[in-house]
Design a protein around this motif. Structure first.
Motif, short mmCIF file in Angstrom:
data_model
loop_
_atom_site.label_atom_id
_atom_site.label_comp_id
_atom_site.label_asym_id
_atom_site.label_seq_id
_atom_site.Cartn_x
_atom_site.Cartn_y
_atom_site.Cartn_z
N ASN A 1 0.86 -1.12 0.59
CA ASN A 1 -0.28 -0.34 0.20
C ASN A 1 0.49 1.37 0.29
O ASN A 1 0.67 2.15 0.48
CB ASN A 1 -0.98 -0.08 1.37
CG ASN A 1 -0.77 0.34 2.73
OD1 ASN A 1 1.32 0.24 2.27
ND2 ASN A 1 -1.02 0.53 3.38
N ARG B 1 -3.11 9.66 -3.19
CA ARG B 1 -4.07 10.24 -1.75
C ARG B 1 -5.69 8.97 -2.71
O ARG B 1 -6.64 8.64 -1.76
CB ARG B 1 -4.45 11.44 -2.38
CG ARG B 1 -5.65 11.91 -1.40
CD ARG B 1 -5.99 13.39 -1.15
NE ARG B 1 -5.03 14.62 -0.82
CZ ARG B 1 -4.45 14.05 0.27
NH1 ARG B 1 -4.41 13.34 1.72
NH2 ARG B 1 -3.01 14.89 0.58
N ARG B 2 -5.75 9.27 -4.16
CA ARG B 2 -7.35 8.98 -4.85
C ARG B 2 -6.44 7.18 -4.38
O ARG B 2 -7.94 6.67 -3.97
CB ARG B 2 -7.04 9.57 -6.09
CG ARG B 2 -8.44 8.17 -7.02
CD ARG B 2 -8.36 9.25 -8.24
NE ARG B 2 -7.23 7.60 -9.12
CZ ARG B 2 -7.48 6.44 -8.90
NH1 ARG B 2 -8.88 5.81 -8.71
NH2 ARG B 2 -6.85 5.89 -9.55
N ARG B 3 -5.61 6.50 -3.85
CA ARG B 3 -5.89 5.20 -4.02
C ARG B 3 -5.82 4.76 -2.76
O ARG B 3 -5.05 3.32 -2.42
CB ARG B 3 -4.03 4.28 -5.29
CG ARG B 3 -4.81 4.69 -6.45
CD ARG B 3 -3.85 3.94 -7.49
NE ARG B 3 -3.29 2.68 -7.74
CZ ARG B 3 -2.52 2.49 -8.40
NH1 ARG B 3 -1.80 3.30 -8.64
NH2 ARG B 3 -2.36 1.86 -7.68
N HIS B 4 -4.83 5.87 -1.53
CA HIS B 4 -4.92 5.40 -0.60
C HIS B 4 -3.63 4.65 0.07
O HIS B 4 -4.01 4.00 0.31
CB HIS B 4 -6.34 4.76 1.01
CG HIS B 4 -7.90 4.96 0.34
ND1 HIS B 4 -8.34 6.41 0.88
CD2 HIS B 4 -8.83 4.76 -0.79
CE1 HIS B 4 -9.09 6.81 0.40
NE2 HIS B 4 -9.67 5.84 -0.81
N ARG C 1 0.09 4.61 0.82
CA ARG C 1 1.33 5.48 1.79
C ARG C 1 2.10 6.16 1.17
O ARG C 1 2.95 5.53 -0.53
CB ARG C 1 2.13 5.25 2.86
CG ARG C 1 0.65 4.54 4.13
CD ARG C 1 -0.30 5.49 4.35
NE ARG C 1 0.82 6.07 5.75
CZ ARG C 1 0.15 7.83 5.96
NH1 ARG C 1 -0.78 8.26 5.76
NH2 ARG C 1 1.24 8.21 6.18
#
Length: 95
Positions: free
Chosen positions: A36, A67-70, A72
């Motif tokens: 992630n 950000r859109r894909r969450h 880090r």
């Protein structure tokens, strides 16, 4: 003589790269995905195109995509680290 209009920023998901081309020259921001996390590995603007804000034009959408894909963000690239320090709205993404 007018300044050439750049092409829109392109996201190549296979090559993990955001790029923009002007007069056949390519400025880009590269990343790797690890679980992630989006590891921002490299930002490059050809010498002939420097001073036009192109690094920001490719880094900002890269961080917006994270950000859109969450995801880090790991700012392994010094430009990305400096950009995030100057644009605190992205600080919450840093892993």
């Amino acid at each position: 003589m007018s300044t050439p209009t750049p092409e829109p920023v392109q996201h190549d998901e296979v090559r993990h790269q955001f790029s923009i081309t002007i007069d056949g020259e390519n400025a880009h921001a590269d990343y790797a995905l690890e679980g992630n996390r989006m590891i921002c590995t490299h930002t490059f603007v050809p010498p002939a195109l420097r001073g036009r804000g192109l690094a920001e034009k490719v880094v900002r959408p890269m961080l917006e995509e994270a950000r859109r894909r969450h995801l880090r963000v790991v700012p392994a690239c010094s430009y990305v680290a400096t950009f995030i320090a100057r644009h605190r709205e992205f600080a919450d993404l840093v892993d």
